[in-house]
Write an enzyme that holds these catalytic residues in place. Sequence first.
Site, PDB file in Angstrom:
ATOM      1  N   ILE A 151      56.186  42.216 113.578  1.00 55.35           N
ATOM      2  CA  ILE A 151      56.180  43.675 113.565  1.00 55.35           C
ATOM      3  C   ILE A 151      57.407  44.227 114.288  1.00 55.35           C
ATOM      4  O   ILE A 151      58.119  45.081 113.759  1.00 55.35           O
ATOM      5  CB  ILE A 151      54.873  44.216 114.187  1.00 55.35           C
ATOM      6  CG1 ILE A 151      53.691  43.821 113.288  1.00 55.35           C
ATOM      7  CG2 ILE A 151      54.926  45.725 114.367  1.00 55.35           C
ATOM      8  CD1 ILE A 151      52.319  44.100 113.862  1.00 55.35           C
ATOM      9  N   ASP A 170      62.035  39.788 124.313  1.00 55.94           N
ATOM     10  CA  ASP A 170      60.995  38.843 123.876  1.00 55.94           C
ATOM     11  C   ASP A 170      61.088  37.620 124.773  1.00 55.94           C
ATOM     12  O   ASP A 170      62.186  37.190 125.143  1.00 55.94           O
ATOM     13  CB  ASP A 170      61.224  38.449 122.413  1.00 55.94           C
ATOM     14  CG  ASP A 170      59.965  37.848 121.780  1.00 55.94           C
ATOM     15  OD1 ASP A 170      59.428  38.441 120.841  1.00 55.94           O
ATOM     16  OD2 ASP A 170      59.513  36.766 122.246  1.00 55.94           O
ATOM     17  N   ASP A 253      47.245  53.328 119.678  1.00 55.55           N
ATOM     18  CA  ASP A 253      46.376  52.995 118.533  1.00 55.55           C
ATOM     19  C   ASP A 253      45.281  52.005 118.918  1.00 55.55           C
ATOM     20  O   ASP A 253      44.321  51.834 118.170  1.00 55.55           O
ATOM     21  CB  ASP A 253      47.263  52.370 117.427  1.00 55.55           C
ATOM     22  CG  ASP A 253      46.510  52.110 116.136  1.00 55.55           C
ATOM     23  OD1 ASP A 253      45.780  53.012 115.691  1.00 55.55           O
ATOM     24  OD2 ASP A 253      46.646  51.011 115.564  1.00 55.55           O
ATOM     25  N   GLU A 258      36.798  49.900 122.295  1.00 59.55           N
ATOM     26  CA  GLU A 258      36.844  50.676 121.055  1.00 59.55           C
ATOM     27  C   GLU A 258      35.422  50.821 120.525  1.00 59.55           C
ATOM     28  O   GLU A 258      34.655  49.847 120.564  1.00 59.55           O
ATOM     29  CB  GLU A 258      37.739  49.975 120.027  1.00 59.55           C
ATOM     30  CG  GLU A 258      39.185  49.876 120.521  1.00 59.55           C
ATOM     31  CD  GLU A 258      40.140  49.234 119.505  1.00 59.55           C
ATOM     32  OE1 GLU A 258      39.665  48.757 118.459  1.00 59.55           O
ATOM     33  OE2 GLU A 258      41.353  49.227 119.792  1.00 59.55           O
ATOM     34  N   HIS A 281      42.792  52.609 115.931  1.00 57.78           N
ATOM     35  CA  HIS A 281      43.169  51.232 115.558  1.00 57.78           C
ATOM     36  C   HIS A 281      43.412  51.124 114.049  1.00 57.78           C
ATOM     37  O   HIS A 281      42.834  50.273 113.365  1.00 57.78           O
ATOM     38  CB  HIS A 281      42.073  50.244 115.997  1.00 57.78           C
ATOM     39  CG  HIS A 281      42.602  48.842 116.184  1.00 57.78           C
ATOM     40  ND1 HIS A 281      42.125  47.972 117.107  1.00 57.78           N
ATOM     41  CD2 HIS A 281      43.585  48.153 115.527  1.00 57.78           C
ATOM     42  CE1 HIS A 281      42.773  46.826 117.033  1.00 57.78           C
ATOM     43  NE2 HIS A 281      43.667  46.908 116.081  1.00 57.78           N
ATOM     44  N   ILE A 282      44.298  52.000 113.564  1.00 54.62           N
ATOM     45  CA  ILE A 282      44.556  52.037 112.111  1.00 54.62           C
ATOM     46  C   ILE A 282      45.961  51.571 111.779  1.00 54.62           C
ATOM     47  O   ILE A 282      46.430  51.774 110.665  1.00 54.62           O
ATOM     48  CB  ILE A 282      44.353  53.468 111.550  1.00 54.62           C
ATOM     49  CG1 ILE A 282      45.155  54.479 112.378  1.00 54.62           C
ATOM     50  CG2 ILE A 282      42.881  53.821 111.484  1.00 54.62           C
ATOM     51  CD1 ILE A 282      45.354  55.804 111.699  1.00 54.62           C
ATOM     52  N   GLY A 283      46.629  50.940 112.767  1.00 52.86           N
ATOM     53  CA  GLY A 283      48.017  50.500 112.530  1.00 52.86           C
ATOM     54  C   GLY A 283      48.153  49.728 111.232  1.00 52.86           C
ATOM     55  O   GLY A 283      49.078  49.938 110.458  1.00 52.86           O
ATOM     56  N   GLY A 284      47.211  48.829 111.000  1.00 50.25           N
ATOM     57  CA  GLY A 284      47.322  47.973 109.813  1.00 50.25           C
ATOM     58  C   GLY A 284      46.432  48.425 108.672  1.00 50.25           C
ATOM     59  O   GLY A 284      46.307  47.711 107.674  1.00 50.25           O
TER      60      GLY A 284
HETATM   61  N1  NAD Z   1      47.343  48.255 115.500  1.00 56.95           N
HETATM   62  C1  NAD Z   1      47.010  47.435 114.534  1.00 56.95           C
HETATM   63  O1  NAD Z   1      46.198  47.767 113.673  1.00 56.95           O
HETATM   64  C2  NAD Z   1      47.638  46.095 114.475  1.00 56.95           C
HETATM   65  C3  NAD Z   1      47.824  45.466 113.235  1.00 56.95           C
HETATM   66  C4  NAD Z   1      48.466  44.227 113.194  1.00 56.95           C
HETATM   67  C5  NAD Z   1      48.863  43.605 114.382  1.00 56.95           C
HETATM   68  N2  NAD Z   1      48.624  44.205 115.587  1.00 56.95           N
HETATM   69  C6  NAD Z   1      49.046  43.591 116.838  1.00 56.95           C
HETATM   70  O2  NAD Z   1      50.470  43.684 116.945  1.00 56.95           O
HETATM   71  C7  NAD Z   1      50.939  42.647 117.800  1.00 56.95           C
HETATM   72  C8  NAD Z   1      52.178  41.999 117.210  1.00 56.95           C
HETATM   73  O3  NAD Z   1      51.885  41.399 115.965  1.00 56.95           O
HETATM   74  P1  NAD Z   1      52.943  40.417 115.284  1.00 56.95           P
HETATM   75  O4  NAD Z   1      52.385  39.999 113.973  1.00 56.95           O
HETATM   76  O5  NAD Z   1      54.298  41.013 115.341  1.00 56.95           O
HETATM   77  O6  NAD Z   1      52.853  39.188 116.306  1.00 56.95           O
HETATM   78  P2  NAD Z   1      53.914  38.013 116.508  1.00 56.95           P
HETATM   79  O7  NAD Z   1      53.160  36.887 117.098  1.00 56.95           O
HETATM   80  O8  NAD Z   1      54.701  37.799 115.270  1.00 56.95           O
HETATM   81  O9  NAD Z   1      54.925  38.619 117.614  1.00 56.95           O
HETATM   82  C9  NAD Z   1      54.625  38.768 118.967  1.00 56.95           C
HETATM   83  C10 NAD Z   1      55.905  38.585 119.735  1.00 56.95           C
HETATM   84  O10 NAD Z   1      55.675  38.949 121.087  1.00 56.95           O
HETATM   85  C11 NAD Z   1      56.397  38.041 121.911  1.00 56.95           C
HETATM   86  N3  NAD Z   1      55.794  38.102 123.243  1.00 56.95           N
HETATM   87  C12 NAD Z   1      54.574  37.653 123.645  1.00 56.95           C
HETATM   88  N4  NAD Z   1      54.361  37.961 124.920  1.00 56.95           N
HETATM   89  C13 NAD Z   1      55.458  38.628 125.342  1.00 56.95           C
HETATM   90  C14 NAD Z   1      55.822  39.227 126.572  1.00 56.95           C
HETATM   91  N5  NAD Z   1      54.995  39.205 127.625  1.00 56.95           N
HETATM   92  N6  NAD Z   1      57.036  39.819 126.668  1.00 56.95           N
HETATM   93  C15 NAD Z   1      57.863  39.854 125.591  1.00 56.95           C
HETATM   94  N7  NAD Z   1      57.585  39.301 124.414  1.00 56.95           N
HETATM   95  C16 NAD Z   1      56.390  38.718 124.280  1.00 56.95           C
HETATM   96  C17 NAD Z   1      56.230  36.711 121.212  1.00 56.95           C
HETATM   97  O11 NAD Z   1      57.201  35.777 121.624  1.00 56.95           O
HETATM   98  C18 NAD Z   1      56.394  37.133 119.755  1.00 56.95           C
HETATM   99  O12 NAD Z   1      57.743  37.086 119.354  1.00 56.95           O
HETATM  100  C19 NAD Z   1      49.765  41.679 117.983  1.00 56.95           C
HETATM  101  O13 NAD Z   1      49.203  41.877 119.262  1.00 56.95           O
HETATM  102  C20 NAD Z   1      48.776  42.093 116.906  1.00 56.95           C
HETATM  103  O14 NAD Z   1      47.444  41.836 117.268  1.00 56.95           O
HETATM  104  C21 NAD Z   1      48.054  45.454 115.649  1.00 56.95           C
END
Ligand code: NAD
Length: 398
Positions: A151, A170, A253, A258, A281-284
């Site tokens: 993301i 990261d 979000d 929740e 929580h509607i991001g996705g």
């Molecule tokens: N709001 C929503 O509806 C929704 C939908 C999809 C995903 N999400 C959430 O979004 C987040 C990201 O999803 P993604 O698919 O990009 O995940 P991902 O695993 O591809 O990316 C996460 C990144 O965060 C980095 N990271 C972890 N801890 C860290 C820290 N303390 N400092 C810096 N970097 C750190 C990791 O190295 C990784 O590159 C997840 O928590 C997921 O659950 C939310």
Amino acid sequence: MKALLLENTHPDARRLLEDAGLEVTEKTSALGEQDLCELLPDFQVLGIRSKTRVTSATLAGAPGLLAVGAFCIGTDQIDLSAASARGVAVFNAPYSNTRSVVELAMAEIIAMTRRLTEKDRAMHDGVWDKSARGAHEVRGRTLGIVGYGNIGAQLSVVAEALGMRVVFYDTADKLALGNARRCVSMDELLETADIVSLHVDGRPSNSALFGEKEFSQMRPGALFLNLCRGFVIDHEALRAHLLSGHLAGAAVDVFLDEPRSAGEEFRSVLRGLHNVILTPHIGGSTEEAQADIGAFVGAKLADFIREGTTSLSVNLPSVALPPPAGTHRLAHLHHNVPGVLAEINSVLADHDVNVEAQLLGTRGDLGYALTDIGIDYEDAVVARLREMAATVRLRVLS
Ligand SMILES: NC(=O)c1ccc[n+]([C@@H]2O[C@H](COP(=O)([O-])OP(=O)(O)OC[C@H]3O[C@@H](n4cnc5c(N)ncnc54)[C@H](O)[C@@H]3O)[C@@H](O)[C@H]2O)c1
């Protein structure tokens, strides 16, 4: 073979499984442990979303189950180690809603920068306020992305396309896309960014990652977004920085507590604050993401049933061979101990069975070998492979 699909999975999932020759039963709701335990022994494939829990007991009661498809992103609702121990493949859709989250984040960045929610609320109250005070363009502003995964990296590309500068932090080594610049620490990012957006994963160490110290380090007038996990930030600290005017706005979000159903009240210390966008929580949650999830997980399950391929399985070794032509395929899941491949091949050699193609993958305690053999072989071959001490599960696909 039969598939049970729960929780209103997208119609594409049913179509893909039927095309793969499965008889599909659908239920719109989630099932509790007892109901699932009663139904599941009749099925080889189970499809769920986030509300149905697949426990160790559920899996123990369904020895014929081959695969579970989580038609969502997370797999916390499934006992993955129990599934692995029983040779049940688990699939999910880790990337299907990436774009949806990115578009919501971008929309919120623009809405907060233009103070759209406040203008909108005033208009509904009959107030005509044409002033430009506090409204800005996003062009030229610096977006700081914490967590440059699926993301975060895609948000980086979209933000640059709108003329924003992007910096990111990261913990893992990540390739900077476009002109994005990597920060060596979160401190550096917080000093630089006009807007901070969190996109880290849900590992336990990210609990309270962002609190009073980090909010204090943000630039005066900065904006904050959290669309990743509720437990990652301290909501009280965010409220204090919004009320003091140190931060100009926030979009959130995801929350620690929740509501479980539509009727339950949403409680948060962030309710009622100016220039704060709260979303449930509607991001996705877009129709496009749901369709993509249905097609992605449906295809993974169909490929596994038809061809034994496990690419992007959450728990099994990832192995994919091109579809067999004029051969039978042995899909052998085993304990990852030395000599298993040699033993499989010696059983085949003992029975004059020629290997046409073979691929082995390992992951932790498990190994998975796909072996394509000619169609004429004695039943004793399969019996001997099943009897091997290391065998967890053997399937013969034709
Ligand atoms: N709001 C929503 O509806 C929704 C939908 C999809 C995903 N999400 C959430 O979004 C987040 C990201 O999803 P993604 O698919 O990009 O995940 P991902 O695993 O591809 O990316 C996460 C990144 O965060 C980095 N990271 C972890 N801890 C860290 C820290 N303390 N400092 C810096 N970097 C750190 C990791 O190295 C990784 O590159 C997840 O928590 C997921 O659950 C939310």
